[in-house]
Structures are given as structure tokens and as C-alpha cells.
Scaffold this motif. Structure first.
Motif, PDB file in Angstrom:
ATOM      1  N   ILE A 182      29.097 -24.147  13.075  1.00 25.22           N
ATOM      2  CA  ILE A 182      28.731 -22.957  12.646  1.00 25.22           C
ATOM      3  C   ILE A 182      28.280 -22.953  11.057  1.00 25.22           C
ATOM      4  N   LEU A 183      27.068 -22.797  10.550  1.00 21.86           N
ATOM      5  CA  LEU A 183      26.833 -22.927   9.186  1.00 21.86           C
ATOM      6  C   LEU A 183      27.233 -21.699   8.256  1.00 21.86           C
ATOM      7  N   PRO A 184      27.844 -22.160   7.429  1.00 22.98           N
ATOM      8  CA  PRO A 184      28.413 -20.685   6.322  1.00 22.98           C
ATOM      9  C   PRO A 184      27.125 -19.952   5.927  1.00 22.98           C
ATOM     10  N   ILE A 185      27.568 -18.857   5.353  1.00 20.95           N
ATOM     11  CA  ILE A 185      26.245 -17.855   4.840  1.00 20.95           C
ATOM     12  C   ILE A 185      25.672 -18.568   3.679  1.00 20.95           C
ATOM     13  N   THR A 186      26.283 -19.311   3.024  1.00 19.02           N
ATOM     14  CA  THR A 186      25.652 -19.751   1.681  1.00 19.02           C
ATOM     15  C   THR A 186      24.710 -20.816   2.016  1.00 19.02           C
ATOM     16  N   LEU A 187      24.637 -21.056   3.440  1.00 14.69           N
ATOM     17  CA  LEU A 187      23.324 -22.335   3.453  1.00 14.69           C
ATOM     18  C   LEU A 187      22.338 -21.501   4.217  1.00 14.69           C
ATOM     19  N   ASP A 188      20.846 -21.913   3.856  1.00 14.99           N
ATOM     20  CA  ASP A 188      19.846 -21.358   4.193  1.00 14.99           C
ATOM     21  C   ASP A 188      19.353 -22.272   5.598  1.00 14.99           C
ATOM     22  N   PRO A 189      19.302 -21.275   6.960  1.00 17.91           N
ATOM     23  CA  PRO A 189      19.285 -22.141   8.045  1.00 17.91           C
ATOM     24  C   PRO A 189      17.870 -22.492   8.244  1.00 17.91           C
ATOM     25  N   SER A 190      16.902 -21.567   7.545  1.00 15.87           N
ATOM     26  CA  SER A 190      15.446 -21.727   7.931  1.00 15.87           C
ATOM     27  C   SER A 190      15.107 -23.010   7.220  1.00 15.87           C
ATOM     28  N   THR A 191      15.808 -23.751   6.277  1.00 13.15           N
ATOM     29  CA  THR A 191      15.707 -24.908   5.486  1.00 13.15           C
ATOM     30  C   THR A 191      16.067 -26.392   6.312  1.00 13.15           C
ATOM     31  N   PHE A 192      16.781 -26.144   7.639  1.00 14.88           N
ATOM     32  CA  PHE A 192      17.212 -27.042   8.293  1.00 14.88           C
ATOM     33  C   PHE A 192      16.440 -28.006   8.816  1.00 14.88           C
ATOM     34  N   ARG A 193      16.708 -29.355   8.602  1.00 11.33           N
ATOM     35  CA  ARG A 193      16.011 -30.677   8.991  1.00 11.33           C
ATOM     36  C   ARG A 193      16.809 -31.479   9.554  1.00 11.33           C
ATOM     37  N   PRO A 194      16.549 -31.883  10.892  1.00 12.13           N
ATOM     38  CA  PRO A 194      17.458 -32.822  11.464  1.00 12.13           C
ATOM     39  C   PRO A 194      17.113 -34.545  10.806  1.00 12.13           C
ATOM     40  N   GLY A 195      18.008 -35.200  10.814  1.00 12.17           N
ATOM     41  CA  GLY A 195      17.887 -36.520  10.268  1.00 12.17           C
ATOM     42  C   GLY A 195      17.969 -37.422  11.474  1.00 12.17           C
ATOM     43  N   ALA A 196      18.471 -38.755  10.946  1.00 20.85           N
ATOM     44  CA  ALA A 196      18.900 -39.676  11.795  1.00 20.85           C
ATOM     45  C   ALA A 196      20.021 -39.665  12.609  1.00 20.85           C
ATOM     46  N   SER A 197      20.104 -40.152  13.695  1.00 17.14           N
ATOM     47  CA  SER A 197      21.429 -40.008  14.701  1.00 17.14           C
ATOM     48  C   SER A 197      21.694 -41.436  15.147  1.00 17.14           C
ATOM     49  N   SER A 198      22.943 -41.720  15.697  1.00 15.53           N
ATOM     50  CA  SER A 198      23.325 -42.984  16.293  1.00 15.53           C
ATOM     51  C   SER A 198      22.765 -43.272  17.602  1.00 15.53           C
ATOM     52  N   HIS A 199      22.580 -42.181  18.444  1.00 12.43           N
ATOM     53  CA  HIS A 199      22.019 -42.342  19.719  1.00 12.43           C
ATOM     54  C   HIS A 199      21.176 -41.077  20.171  1.00 12.43           C
ATOM     55  N   PRO A 200      20.176 -41.298  21.003  1.00 10.64           N
ATOM     56  CA  PRO A 200      19.128 -40.135  21.250  1.00 10.64           C
ATOM     57  C   PRO A 200      19.952 -38.796  21.744  1.00 10.64           C
ATOM     58  N   CYS A 201      19.531 -37.845  21.159  1.00  8.54           N
ATOM     59  CA  CYS A 201      20.135 -36.493  21.290  1.00  8.54           C
ATOM     60  C   CYS A 201      19.447 -35.341  21.374  1.00  8.54           C
ATOM     61  N   THR A 202      19.811 -34.110  21.746  1.00 11.79           N
ATOM     62  CA  THR A 202      18.897 -32.845  21.689  1.00 11.79           C
ATOM     63  C   THR A 202      19.724 -31.937  20.758  1.00 11.79           C
ATOM     64  N   TRP A 203      19.085 -31.048  19.947  1.00  9.49           N
ATOM     65  CA  TRP A 203      19.555 -30.355  19.086  1.00  9.49           C
ATOM     66  C   TRP A 203      19.058 -28.673  19.287  1.00  9.49           C
ATOM     67  N   ARG A 204      19.625 -27.830  18.705  1.00 12.34           N
ATOM     68  CA  ARG A 204      19.115 -26.411  18.745  1.00 12.34           C
ATOM     69  C   ARG A 204      20.171 -25.519  17.680  1.00 12.34           C
ATOM     70  N   LEU A 205      19.460 -24.719  17.181  1.00 11.06           N
ATOM     71  CA  LEU A 205      20.187 -23.514  16.111  1.00 11.06           C
ATOM     72  C   LEU A 205      20.005 -22.203  17.074  1.00 11.06           C
ATOM     73  N   LEU A 206      21.514 -21.807  17.610  1.00  8.61           N
ATOM     74  CA  LEU A 206      21.417 -20.415  18.465  1.00  8.61           C
ATOM     75  C   LEU A 206      21.743 -19.231  17.190  1.00  8.61           C
ATOM     76  N   GLY A 207      21.148 -18.282  17.257  1.00 12.21           N
ATOM     77  CA  GLY A 207      21.330 -17.071  16.203  1.00 12.21           C
ATOM     78  C   GLY A 207      21.283 -17.527  14.640  1.00 12.21           C
ATOM     79  N   PHE A 208      20.572 -18.461  14.523  1.00  8.61           N
ATOM     80  CA  PHE A 208      20.183 -19.011  13.152  1.00  8.61           C
ATOM     81  C   PHE A 208      21.267 -19.647  12.413  1.00  8.61           C
ATOM     82  N   ASP A 209      22.807 -19.597  13.012  1.00  7.26           N
ATOM     83  CA  ASP A 209      23.587 -20.049  12.391  1.00  7.26           C
ATOM     84  C   ASP A 209      24.792 -21.023  13.131  1.00  7.26           C
TER      85      ASP A 209
END
Length: 731
Positions: A545-572
Motif C-alpha cells: 500500500i503506497l504512502p500518500i507521499t508517493l505519486d502512483p502515476s509515476t509507477f514503473r515496474p522493473g526487473a523481477s526474479s521470476h515471471p509475474c503479473t502486477w496491478r495497481l488497485l485504487g491507485f495506491d
């Protein structure tokens, strides 16, 4: 991103680029990509289905071969498990059925049953661990093409009578007609944003497809947009789709089309490391590269430099040339939206001398040139280098490695451990450099410099050096690396004897016990986990759960150890799912028991001094209770100026006359080439700047002008050369 139209397109039933179908017409789809509705348990469990009339899907990933497959999308409930049982009947060749459960249309199934000969009267079952509230795809197929009727018994899925479904796709429109056709190329991984009725972000899969589930029977609509692109090379045919709920369960489909605007490559690279290193540890370094440009990048080369002392590179899953402390990978041609992966394997040496040291990997992918450099750019390129000589002297070299002279004087800053101990101005011609020399004292030294105005990209030159004349550990990661340009990635890790394997780490870590960072500095977080249980983990879920001090619109996924899926729910709320992961326990295979997910995110703009950024993550192994990481904490602030540690000028050229100072004092240099601008700074002993004056020439007079009596620190900062610093006494 450049866009052809800022107007919002209101979607209707008759719109060309979006289609809608009510649930009364819901039938199984011929392929995963053609799905147009969700199925609930009522209709699935109370209908006789048939494989008659269906043909084999192309490119489907399956544990057998698909013959006449049909598809049912479902929505998982809170149980975390979907169980599917098929009861075949009236099979023409008496061979029966086969089936699979998919998390995505473009991945291998998470559960699969390949059928069996003479299975026409035999029921078959599958059970899959799933993420609650997510769409999954049930595929049923005739074994070796058998035509069968069948009934279904499925558990673990939701009633969808109050749920609507949006599917979509993102394509590159290479024939510039803004119409979906066979020449269009799927665009993977681009984030799609839903905002309005509900807020969520999900990336397109490897085939450019995405989906959203939302409540039916609502009068409120919502918008679908592509997240901000990282370059201006692509333009949208339509930038926003507005979804108007029909007042009941419904399924809609939208297509985003991107058109190339310039002929240009845009290479990116991303690598990731364990949270810390341990002596004797074997490490795996996943590397990801991609081309977000509009044309094929030819003869792509990736250089990865590493710390050669204390580390051995043992192997890689891609051939490379070894060039001293650099591994060179020849990646061939990478088309637009092409993505590649490989791994590097290394070992930290076992010697006790590696403890506490920080080892870095620096990746740089080529081509890296901008398509259209700023016409106001002088061609100058500021670069920094550092070296340790015989454990006695630290060298910093400021260079202009560009093709033109610097257009103006720029500032450099010298940091010792976590305090500023010097700064000054410099201005260099093309090919010119200047060197700063300091006595080695075991501190971690860092120099930062301003880049030339108008320089393409986001370079912010910096260099750090530790272990010269001793060791002051833990300071290299306190500050940002010069890897804001997406064609570079620098990762550094400290060697520790032991650490918590389930941890959330940030880069930069921040300086001092309060982890001080400046406002507007972007952050890179990595959530690390390790299976320390007694059996293999097949499913890992991360929730942050991202704190209010971070801007979720700038979220960018990076490397991961294994294949995965991601999503942002409610923008935070970030949710990352590794399914399946097949993570062995640490007792059976310690090196393979680790996993991680990395992402970048920016602060909210201009956070005030004293703001605390605090963030934790929850790690779920299979369906056990979560492990909550210790918080990653930062404090917005500025570094202190440590006047007691101001370094002496390595090449004394200035002399001070009139110290103690009663009315005035004089600074004089014998260097005939010394010209302005220069700056004089006066500090109290707590590091607070009291006076600052700019001058030119070979001498400067400082006037007391009512300055109270006391002991002060001064710095004289020339345009070229090193800082002249010391103490000034006013009686």
C-alpha cells in the motif's frame, strides 16, 4: 505523450473501436483473445456444453495440442482456489476431453490436464491456486479432436450477475489508418489506467491485451487511458475511451492504436540484485532489455561493468565477451517493442576483507543517442571519475568528454560520508579535465556535478569511492546513482554477514540515521522474499500500500526474479503475483529460494522538509499468513555542511592575509590564469551559511561589515581547481 486529440471520446454501442455484448448472448469463445463475457457458476454448472463447431486456436500454450478448444472467462472468489471438473458424454471417438486454467492468454496454464485415450466416459478435474478477485480463463478441448457434449462443476468463482467486464488491446498502427487490422503489432507491458467509477492500473500482456472488472448497475462511467509514455515517439489515434455502464452486466472491448512519429530507437535496460550480498554467496542477476522506439535497433550491444575485486563472474545464459571489469553482450537486432531477458551468475568471494564493502553492477545499452538533441545544447558532456592511489590519496577527475565547450560555469559538490565538505564552480573546454586530490582517510567520498544545460536525457553526474585508506561502509547507496536515463541502470549492494531475507529496500537509502533525501528525488524499491519453509512454494503474492507521499502515476515496474503479473488497485495498492513460481525451500536449494520485484516511483512534487516517507510490504507464500517487512523510511531534507572536515586545497595556490580579521582580510593567488567567477562563503561552526560573495580575478577582499566576533569556517570556490578552505577568527 503527443496526442492527436485532447477530446474525450464517448463510447456508444455503435462505436467502431468498442463493442459491447449483454450476458444474455454469452457463449464460449473460440479463442482466449476473443472472449467477450464473464461466466458465473450458475450458467457454467447448469448448462450442457459441446466442443462441436470449434477449431484449434493458433499459438496457444498448452500441455498437449489444442484441437477444438473453447474458452470460459471466470472471476475468482475469496477462497483462493478454482476447482474445475468436466463430465463428458456422447463423445464421437470415445476419447473425451482435456482442459487447462490460465491466468493470462499469453502464458502457460497454471493447471493443465492433457486428457487420455478412451476417456470419453471419464470425468477429469483440475485445481489451481489463484488470486482472489482476478479474471482467469478455463479452456476445454476435445482430446485428439474428439467431439463431446459435457457438463461442468466449478467452484471458487464469483456470481457475475452484478459484474461487468472490459477487455482491450494495445497495438502499433503501422499503416497509419487508425483501424485495427492484421498489420498492427501488439504493444506489451504498457500500463492502462481506469479512473472514475473505480481506479486501477494494469499492464498489457505480451500480446497487448488487458482487462478490467467493474460493478454493474451503476450510472457512473469511467475513463480508460494509456499511462504517460516515456518518449514522444508514439501518438495515439484516440487518447481516452469513456465507458458508460448499461445498467446491468455487460462486456465491452476497446482498442488503443499507437502511430510512430519519428524514426528512432529507444533502448532500455534493467537489472536487479539481492538486497545484500554475503561472503561466499552465489548470486543470480536477471537482466531485461527492451526497445520502445519506432524502428528496429540494429547491432545492439549491452555493457555491464562490475566490481572485479571480491567477486567472480561464473556464467551467463547469453554469450559474452570479457573486457576486464566489463561483460559485453551482443544482442543483435531488437524490433520496436521487442523485449529480451537473460541472467548472469556470480559469486562473492569468501575472504573476510569483502565484509562491509559495496559492489556495483553498471549496465549501459547501445544505441543510446537521442534522435533529436536539443538545438541549444553546446555539445558538452560532463563526466566524473574517481580513483584510489596506494590507499593514501583519493582522486576525482571532472571531464568534458563532449564535442563542444561548456556554455557556462556549473557547480560541483564534494561529500564525505554523509556531509557536504566542499563545493565549487567549473567550466571546461571540449576534452579538458580538472583533478581534485585528497588525502585518503578511510571515508567514503562522493562527488556530484551539474550537467551541461540542454544535455539530452537526464544525466546527473556522480561518482563514489570507498575503501581507500580504510573502510566506512554503507554510504554508497545513501545517494542516487547516475542512472535516470533508461539506457543505464546501476545497482550496488553491501556485503553483510546476515540479513532478513524478507525485506523491502530502497535506492537511494538516504543519508544518516534519518535516511535524508532531497525532495523530488525518485525512488527505486525492491521487495525481496525467500522461502525459508520446509517445502516448495508454488504461489507468492506481494501487497504494497503506497504512502500518500508517493505519486502512483509515476509507477514503473522493473526487473523481477521470476515471471509475474502486477496491478495497481485504487491507485495506491500494488499487487504482484508470482503464479506459478516453484520456489524451493532454502534447505534444499538456498540460491534458488530467493525472489524479488523491483519498481520505480517518484515522490509527490516539492514535499516539505521533514516529511517522512514510510512504506512496508506484505509477502504471502501460498496461502499462509503474510510476512510484513520492516518499513523502508526516508526523511525529506538537506545534507549538513561539515565545516570541521572541509578538505584542504590539494594544490595550495591561495594565501590569506589578515587572520585574525579586525576590519578586512585579503585572499591572493599567484596563479596568473585565475579568472572568475569565484565564490567566497562564510559559515558558522554548525554549518550554516552566513555570507556569500562572488568575485573575479586573482584577489579578493572580505570586509567584516559588523560580523560578530567568533570562529568561522570559510570556503573560497574558484571556477577551476580545488576549494581553498579553512578557519577565520574575528576578535
Amino acid at each position: 505523450m503527443k496526442k492527436t486529440s485532447r477530446a474525450t471520446l464517448i463510447i456508444t454501442i455503435l462505436a467502431l473501436s468498442i463493442t459491447s455484448r449483454g450476458y444474455a448472448q454469452c457463449t464460449p469463445a473460440e479463442s482466449c483473445g476473443q472472449i467477450s463475457c464473464l461466466f458465473g457458476p450458475t450458467i457454467l454448472n447448469n448448462t450442457i456444453w459441446s466442443t462441436s463447431g470449434y477449431v484449434a486456436s493458433e499459438g496457444i500454450l498448452f500441455c498437449s495440442s489444442a484441437q477444438n478448444d473453447l474458452w470460459f472467462p471466470v472471476l475468482s472468489d475469496s477462497s483462493g482456489k478454482i476447482k474445475l471438473t468436466l463430465f463428458p458424454s456422447n463423445c464421437e471417438s470415445a476419447n473425451g476431453l482435456q482442459m487447462a486454467i490460465y491466468e493470462s492468454c499469453s502464458t502457460f496454464p497454471i493447471a493443465c490436464h492433457g486428457g487420455q485415450q478412451n476417456g470419453g466416459s471419464i470425468s477429469i478435474s483440475l485445481t489451481a491456486n489463484v488470486t482472489p478477485g482476478k479474471v482467469y480463463y478455463l479452456m476445454v478441448d476435445g482430446y485428439v479432436g474428439d467431439i463431446c457434449d459435457f457438463t461442468v462443476q466449478v467452484t471458487g468463482i464469483l456470481d457475475v450477475s452484478n459484474i461487468s467486464f472490459v477487455t482491450g488491446a494495445v497495438f502499433a498502427d503501422l499503416n497509419f489508418d487508425c483501424i485495427v487490422d492484421s498489420s498492427d503489432v501488439p504493444v506489451p507491458e504498457v500500463p492502462i489506467v481506469a479512473s472514475g467509477l473505480f481506479n486501477a492500473v494494469t499492464p498489457a500482456d505480451s500480446l497487448g491485451r488487458f482487462e478490467f472488472v467493474y460493478p454493474a448497475f451503476s450510472a457512473l462511467g469511467f475513463n480508460l487511458t494509456l499511462d504517460v509514455w516515456d518518449n514522444d515517439l508514439w501518438e495515439l489515434c484516440t487518447d481516452t475511451f469513456h465507458i458508460n455502464p448499461s445498467g446491468g452486466p455487460d462486456t465491452s472491448h476497446v482498442t488503443f492504436l499507437l502511430q510512430p512519429q519519428d524514426d528512432c530507437t529507444d533502448m532500455r535496460v534493467d537489472l536487479s540484485l539481492p538486497p545484500f550480498f554475503r561472503p561466499c554467496q552465489y548470486i543470480t542477476i536477471p537482466v531485461k532489455y527492451a526497445n520502445q522506439g519506432t524502428i528496429t535497433a540494429e547491432n545492439v550491444v549491452l555493457d555491464i561493468a562490475f566490481s572485479p575485486l571480491g567477486m567472480n563472474i561464473t556464467n551467463a545464459t547469453m554469450p559474452f565477451d570479457s573486457l576486464g571489469d566489463t561483460l559485453r553482450f551482443f544482442l543483435g537486432n531488437v524490433p520496436p517493442f521487442g523485449v529480451g531477458y537473460f541472467k548472469i551468475f556470480a559469486q562473492i568471494l569468501c575472504e573476510g576483507s569483502v565484509g562491509g564493502r559495496t559492489f556495483c553492477f553498471s549496465a549501459h545499452i547501445f544505441p543510446d543517442t537521442a534522435c533529436a538533441p536539443n538545438v541549444n545544447w553546446s555539445g558538452a558532456h560532463v563526466a566524473l571519475a574517481a580513483a584510489c592511489d596506494a590507499d593514501t590519496v583519493v582522486y576525482f577527475t571532472l571531464q568534458n568528454t563532449g564535442t563542444g565547450p561548456m556554455s557556462s560555469a556549473r557547480q560541483y559538490t564534494l561529500i564525505k560520508n554523509a556531509a557536504i565538505v566542499g563545493s565549487g564552480m567549473f567550466q571546461l573546454d571540449a576534452g579538458q579535465d580538472t583533478t581534485f586530490v585528497f588525502a585518503a582517510d578511510g571515508a567514503t567520498w562522493r562527488m556530484e556535478a551539474e550537467q551541461e544545460p540542454g544535455h539530452p536525457g537526464m544525466s546527473s553526474p556522480s561518482v563514489s569511492i570507498e575503501g581507500c585508506g580504510g573502510l566506512s561502509p554503507g554510504f554508497i547507496n545513501a545517494f542516487p546513482q547516475d542512472d535516470a536515463d533508461l539506457f543505464r541502470d546501476i545497482e550496488c549492494r553491501e556485503v553483510l554477514a546476515a540479513y532478513d531475507p524478507n525485506i523491502k529496500v530502497a535506492s537511494p537509502v538516504g543519508a544518516g540515521s534519518n535516511h535524508i533525501i532531497q525532495a523530488n528525488i525518485p525512488l527505486e524499491y525492491t521487495i525481496h522474499f525467500q522461502n525459508t519453509g520446509t517445502d516448495t512454494a508454488f504461489f507468492v503474492r506481494l501487497v504494497d500500500i503506497l504512502p500518500i507521499t508517493l505519486d502512483p502515476s509515476t509507477f514503473r515496474p522493473g526487473a523481477s526474479s521470476h515471471p509475474c503479473t502486477w496491478r495497481l488497485l485504487g491507485f495506491d495498492t500494488l499487487e504482484v503475483v508470482f503464479d506459478p513460481i516453484v520456489l524451493p525451500d532454502s534447505n534444499k536449494n538456498e540460491p534458488a529460494s530467493h525472489g524479488w520485484f523491483e519498481f520505480r516511483i517518484a515522490q509527490r512534487p516539492n514535499l516539505p522538509t521533514g516529511t517522512i516517507l514510510r512504506n512496508t510490504a506484505a509477502i504471502y507464500f501460498d496461502y499462509n499468513a503474510p510476512i510484513i517487512t520492516e518499513p523502508s523510511i526516508h526523511t525529506i531534507g538537506e545534507l549538513t555542511v561539515q565545516v570541521d572536515d572541509l578538505p584542504a586545497n590539494p594544490e595550495p595556490g591561495w594565501r590569506l592575509f589578515g587572520n585574525p580579521l579586525y576590519d578586512r582580510c585579503h585572499f591572493v593567488t599567484s596563479k596568473s590564469e585565475q579568472t572568475g567567477p569565484c565564490r567566497f562563503e562564510l559559515y558558522d561552526l554548525q554549518g550554516q551559511l552566513l555570507r556569500s560573495e562572488t568575485f573575479s580575478g586573482n584577489q579578493f577582499t572580505f570586509h567584516r561589515q559588523g560580523q560578530p566576533a567568533g570562529v568561522y569556517a570559510f570556503r573560497l570556490i574558484p571556477a577551476r581547481g580545488a576549494v581553498f578552505a579553512g578557519k577565520l577568527v574575528i576578535p
